[in-house]
Design a protein around this motif. Structure first.
Motif, PDB file in Angstrom:
ATOM      1  N   GLN A   3      -4.130   2.468 -69.834  1.00 55.73           N
ATOM      2  CA  GLN A   3      -5.048   3.568 -69.575  1.00 55.73           C
ATOM      3  C   GLN A   3      -4.434   4.913 -69.873  1.00 55.73           C
ATOM      4  O   GLN A   3      -5.090   5.930 -69.824  1.00 55.73           O
ATOM      5  CB  GLN A   3      -5.497   3.542 -68.110  1.00 55.73           C
ATOM      6  N   PRO A   6      -5.715   7.193 -75.321  1.00 52.55           N
ATOM      7  CA  PRO A   6      -6.783   6.615 -76.122  1.00 52.55           C
ATOM      8  C   PRO A   6      -6.284   5.554 -77.083  1.00 52.55           C
ATOM      9  O   PRO A   6      -7.052   4.753 -77.574  1.00 52.55           O
ATOM     10  CB  PRO A   6      -7.336   7.816 -76.882  1.00 52.55           C
ATOM     11  N   SER A  70      -6.904  10.726 -68.909  1.00 53.23           N
ATOM     12  CA  SER A  70      -6.839   9.381 -68.359  1.00 53.23           C
ATOM     13  C   SER A  70      -5.422   8.895 -68.162  1.00 53.23           C
ATOM     14  O   SER A  70      -5.185   7.928 -67.463  1.00 53.23           O
ATOM     15  CB  SER A  70      -7.572   8.407 -69.280  1.00 53.23           C
ATOM     16  N   SER A 163     -10.937   3.752 -71.818  1.00 52.96           N
ATOM     17  CA  SER A 163     -11.279   4.137 -73.190  1.00 52.96           C
ATOM     18  C   SER A 163     -11.592   2.963 -74.098  1.00 52.96           C
ATOM     19  O   SER A 163     -12.147   3.147 -75.175  1.00 52.96           O
ATOM     20  CB  SER A 163     -10.129   4.952 -73.802  1.00 52.96           C
ATOM     21  N   MET A 183     -13.170   0.588 -79.208  1.00 52.29           N
ATOM     22  CA  MET A 183     -13.674   1.617 -78.306  1.00 52.29           C
ATOM     23  C   MET A 183     -15.112   1.963 -78.625  1.00 52.29           C
ATOM     24  O   MET A 183     -15.493   1.987 -79.802  1.00 52.29           O
ATOM     25  CB  MET A 183     -12.817   2.893 -78.434  1.00 52.29           C
ATOM     26  N   GLN A 188     -16.622   8.209 -75.541  1.00 50.32           N
ATOM     27  CA  GLN A 188     -15.259   8.704 -75.343  1.00 50.32           C
ATOM     28  C   GLN A 188     -15.291  10.150 -74.857  1.00 50.32           C
ATOM     29  O   GLN A 188     -15.909  11.006 -75.502  1.00 50.32           O
ATOM     30  CB  GLN A 188     -14.457   8.627 -76.638  1.00 50.32           C
ATOM     31  N   LEU A 194      -8.589  11.833 -79.669  1.00 51.70           N
ATOM     32  CA  LEU A 194      -8.526  10.545 -80.351  1.00 51.70           C
ATOM     33  C   LEU A 194      -8.438  10.740 -81.857  1.00 51.70           C
ATOM     34  O   LEU A 194      -7.643  10.078 -82.540  1.00 51.70           O
ATOM     35  CB  LEU A 194      -9.766   9.725 -79.987  1.00 51.70           C
TER      36      LEU A 194
END
Length: 422
Positions: A3, A6, A70, A163, A183, A188, A194
């Motif tokens: 986590q 991304p 995240s 993600s 993903m 997102q 990302l």
């Protein structure tokens, strides 16, 4: 670890206290503002007392808010770019006039003084954040337009997070094994971060970086990112559950420095060096990952965005000063302490107190200094210099005597296996 980014993948449960997730309504942003305001207040108070008078104060409003990341890292949108000061040119053509007695008087002195307007301070402009549509357009220029289902055969799921989901996959018609992260792109929360990570991974390849292979965007939402698969997991597992000796620590640091030297040579600052972002192969390979926080800077220039994971952050970042690639060297030094002690300094403190201690105290205590070799102590001292101008760079550290102690990477294999078998 999965986590954390991304792009990261992982399958372990860290036994250490969880790093904080920074939300918009969390105390992080307010804390940064509070510390800055308090320091400014102290400076102003000191100045007022020493001068014996008071004056109007220019105090910029606090607008920094920690964005939710995240991976427990913190980002501040506050910029300390210098303001541009504009002022009117003074008229130097003063003329003298005579009175009725023939005496001359300076015209400027004869006329009533006109109070000048204070100079206008214009804030430097900043790059606008890309819209979701712009990010999607740029992403479409990068991805492979074909359908990946015929090329990659998913074998097992090895990680899941907010993600996306990570799988081990076999490449059709070969024995190659890769990691595939899938993903839902539209949902997102950090699309631009990302995109940045994919761009950096695609452009810069190195034996000590987790390399990007290719990516796909299926039906404008199902994003596949294919990259190197390292079965050994990340360094945090080994750090928490085993004790490495100096030769093994030197071997890990040497590989990380090779990757950082490559990135810095291309004006890339990683900005999130920590054991979670070092992946290991079952043959002892060591590779840096998580390029989401990478930033490209022009040689000689600096940045001012508060980015990274708090416990590994350098003092100049936490004190909101401009910084350059030397922040990675500080974080590498903290990671070295992590390999010695099993955790970074202040991990047992509350996150806010840890940030305060790093910002105010600078260099942390090296708890086991008496047990370490003089070479290792000096290596740590060169990494953990508070003034970044005097801190070592990758060229110096790659030639440091401590790295001559580095054992073969194969010496890490029994430790990686021991962790994987538990």
């Amino acid at each position: 670890m999965f986590q954390n980014s991304p792009m990261m993948y992982d399958w372990w449960n860290d036994t250490r206290p969880k790093q904080p997730t920074i939300g918009v309504l969390s105390p992080w942003g307010a804390y940064f503002n509070h510390i800055g305001n308090e320091l400014l207040h102290l400076k102003i108070t000191s100045s007022t007392v020493s001068s014996g008078c008071s004056s109007p104060l220019h105090h910029s409003s606090a607008r920094s808010v920690g964005n939710s990341l995240s991976n427990g890292s913190v980002v501040s949108t506050t910029s300390s770019d210098g303001d541009v000061q504009l002022s009117n040119k003074e008229n130097s053509n003063d003329k003298s006039v005579g009175d009725k007695n023939g005496n001359t008087t300076n015209k400027a002195a004869a006329e009533p003084a006109v109070s000048e307007e204070p100079p206008v301070r214009v804030r430097a402009s900043h790059r606008e954040k890309l819209s979701d549509t712009e990010v999607l357009d740029q992403l479409r220029e990068i991805v492979n337009p074909c359908n990946p289902l015929g090329k990659y055969e998913m074998k097992k799921q090895i990680g899941v997070g907010a993600s996306g989901t990570v799988f081990v996959a076999h490449v059709a018609g070969s024995s190659d094994v890769v990691a595939v992260k899938r993903m839902a792109f539209k949902t997102q929360p950090k699309k631009e971060m990302l995109l940045t990570e994919i761009k950096v991974m695609k452009q810069y390849r190195h034996p000590n970086l987790v390399n990007y292979i290719e990516s796909y965007l299926v039906d404008a939402d199902d994003l596949w990112v294919v990259m190197d698969y390292l079965e050994g997991g990340n360094l945090t597992d080994v750090v928490v559950k085993t004790e490495l000796d100096e030769g093994q620590i030197a071997a890990v640091l040497q590989e990380c420095l090779k990757a950082l030297h490559f990135l810095h040579r291309h004006s890339i600052v990683h900005r999130d060096i920590k054991s979670d972002n070092v992946l290991l192969g079952m043959n002892g390979e060591v590779k840096l990952t998580d390029m989401g926080f990478c930033a490209q800077i022009q040689p000689g220039s600096k940045r001012d965005t508060v980015v990274g994971t708090p416990y590994w952050m350098s003092p100049e970042i936490l004190n909101k000063k401009q910084y350059n690639y030397k922040v990675d060297i500080w974080s590498l030094g903290i990671m070295a302490l992590e390999m010695i002690d099993g955790e970074p300094p202040y991990l047992r403190e509350t996150p806010l107190k840890a940030i305060y201690l790093i910002a105010q105290n600078g260099k942390p205590e090296i708890k086991q200094r008496d047990r370490l070799s003089s070479e290792f102590n000096n290596f740590l001292d060169r990494c953990l210099v508070v003034d970044p101008d005097n801190r070592a760079d990758t060229t110096e550290l790659l030639a440091h005597p401590f790295l001559k102690k580095a054992k073969p990477l194969s010496s890490l294999v029994p430790y990686i296996r021991a962790v994987r078998e538990k």
